[in-house]
Design an enzyme around this catalytic site. Structure first.
Site, PDB file in Angstrom:
ATOM      1  N   CYS A   1      -1.249   9.287   5.743  1.00  0.00           N
ATOM      2  CA  CYS A   1      -2.151   8.467   4.843  1.00  0.00           C
ATOM      3  C   CYS A   1      -2.718   9.333   3.769  1.00  0.00           C
ATOM      4  CB  CYS A   1      -3.231   8.077   5.921  1.00  0.00           C
ATOM      5  SG  CYS A   1      -4.353   6.814   5.165  1.00  0.00           S
TER       6      CYS A   1
ATOM      7  N   HIS B   1      -0.411   5.755  10.565  1.00  0.00           N
ATOM      8  CA  HIS B   1      -1.324   6.476  11.477  1.00  0.00           C
ATOM      9  C   HIS B   1      -0.348   6.977  12.788  1.00  0.00           C
ATOM     10  CE1 HIS B   1      -4.998   7.598   9.263  1.00  0.00           C
ATOM     11  NE2 HIS B   1      -4.726   6.355   8.862  1.00  0.00           N
TER      12      HIS B   1
ATOM     13  N   GLU C   1      -0.271   9.321  14.417  1.00  0.00           N
ATOM     14  CA  GLU C   1      -0.869  10.386  15.425  1.00  0.00           C
ATOM     15  C   GLU C   1      -1.778   9.573  16.730  1.00  0.00           C
ATOM     16  OE1 GLU C   1      -4.353   8.912  12.809  1.00  0.00           O
ATOM     17  OE2 GLU C   1      -2.096   9.504  12.465  1.00  0.00           O
TER      18      GLU C   1
END
Length: 269
Positions: free
Chosen positions: A126, A234, A236
């Site tokens: 990002c 994202h 993660e």
């Protein structure tokens, strides 16, 4: 920890775990200035990449940058709630109500250039992807949602976090690319929580994946680095539940382990 994490990577080649730099961001709480890193970014790095995170404060300038890099086998640039200062890519600020983190900007841009010069693996998420682009001379759409032809890629601020980070749209890896091979399919589903995105690519960067509306969602730089890879979404978030995310973190970890092996070989020569 999930059952499919990397368990043997550090020991299978009898190598130490790679050290990965993670630059922190500024946050103010009740009149005190903090340097912070969200747990969700750290966990998959440890769990699936088999690396040791070193959190680097960005509030102290770049005087010790080379010393940090001396210990590093990789650089991991995370997302954040702040935007990059548009002055750094030659634009006026179109989102004055959005927070900025000038210290992180002025640390991460030289960090990226220095890491490329050293051949270190770099992974961006990002804001991290946008930093890479700006560091290499590219620029940013400050309001993707106001650009003709693009969808609104922002999350609904009123939704619970589980809804905000749920799959939102598809991304198509470039056919024949290493990323397409890594994903093993023509299309993946990703979340979407950003108001800004890459406009013009920086020098040496190439597109690896795009969204349905053509927005750049992943980049690499094969002419600049053995492993420089970044995504706009994202991965993660709850990575253990997403096989695509696991593959991404494992690929970064593999690159960092190769860096350790290369360093050991040079020292032994």
């Amino acid at each position: 920890m999930s059952d499919n994490k990397i368990r043997s990577t550090p020991s299978k080649n009898n190598l130490r775990k790679p050290v990965v730099l993670m630059s922190m961001g500024a946050q103010e709480r009740k009149g005190h200035d903090y340097q912070v890193m969200t747990h969700k970014y750290i966990q998959p790095l440890v769990e699936f990449s088999g690396c040791v995170p070193v959190l680097v404060p960005t509030c102290c300038g770049i005087e010790d940058l080379e010393q940090y890099l001396d210990m590093a086998d990789g650089v991991y640039l995370t997302g954040a709630g702040s935007n990059i200062d548009p002055a750094l890519y030659g634009q006026e600020n179109e989102t004055p109500n959005k927070g900025q983190d000038r210290d992180r900007d002025l640390f991460d841009l030289p960090l990226i250039r220095a890491a490329i010069a050293r051949g270190l693996p770099i992974f961006g998420i990002c804001r991290g992807m946008q930093e890479i682009n700006v560091a290499l001379g590219g620029d940013i759409y400050q309001k993707v949602y106001a650009e003709p032809g693009f969808n609104d890629h922002r999350e609904n601020p009123d939704d619970p976090v589980e809804v905000q980070y749920a799959a939102s749209h598809s991304v198509r890896p470039m056919a024949g690319s290493w990323f397409a091979e890594l994903m093993g399919k023509d299309e993946i589903q990703v979340n979407s929580l950003h108001g800004q995105a890459i406009r013009n690519l920086g020098k040496g960067l190439e597109v690896l994946a795009t969204a349905e509306d053509g927005l750049i969602e992943a980049i690499h730089a094969p002419s600049l680095s053995p492993f420089l890879f970044a995504v706009q979404w994202h991965p993660e978030w709850q990575a253990a539940k997403n096989p695509d995310s696991v593959k991404i973190f494992q690929a970064f970890g593999d690159a960092c382990h190769r860096r350790v092996a290369s360093r050991n070989n040079r020292q032994a020569a």
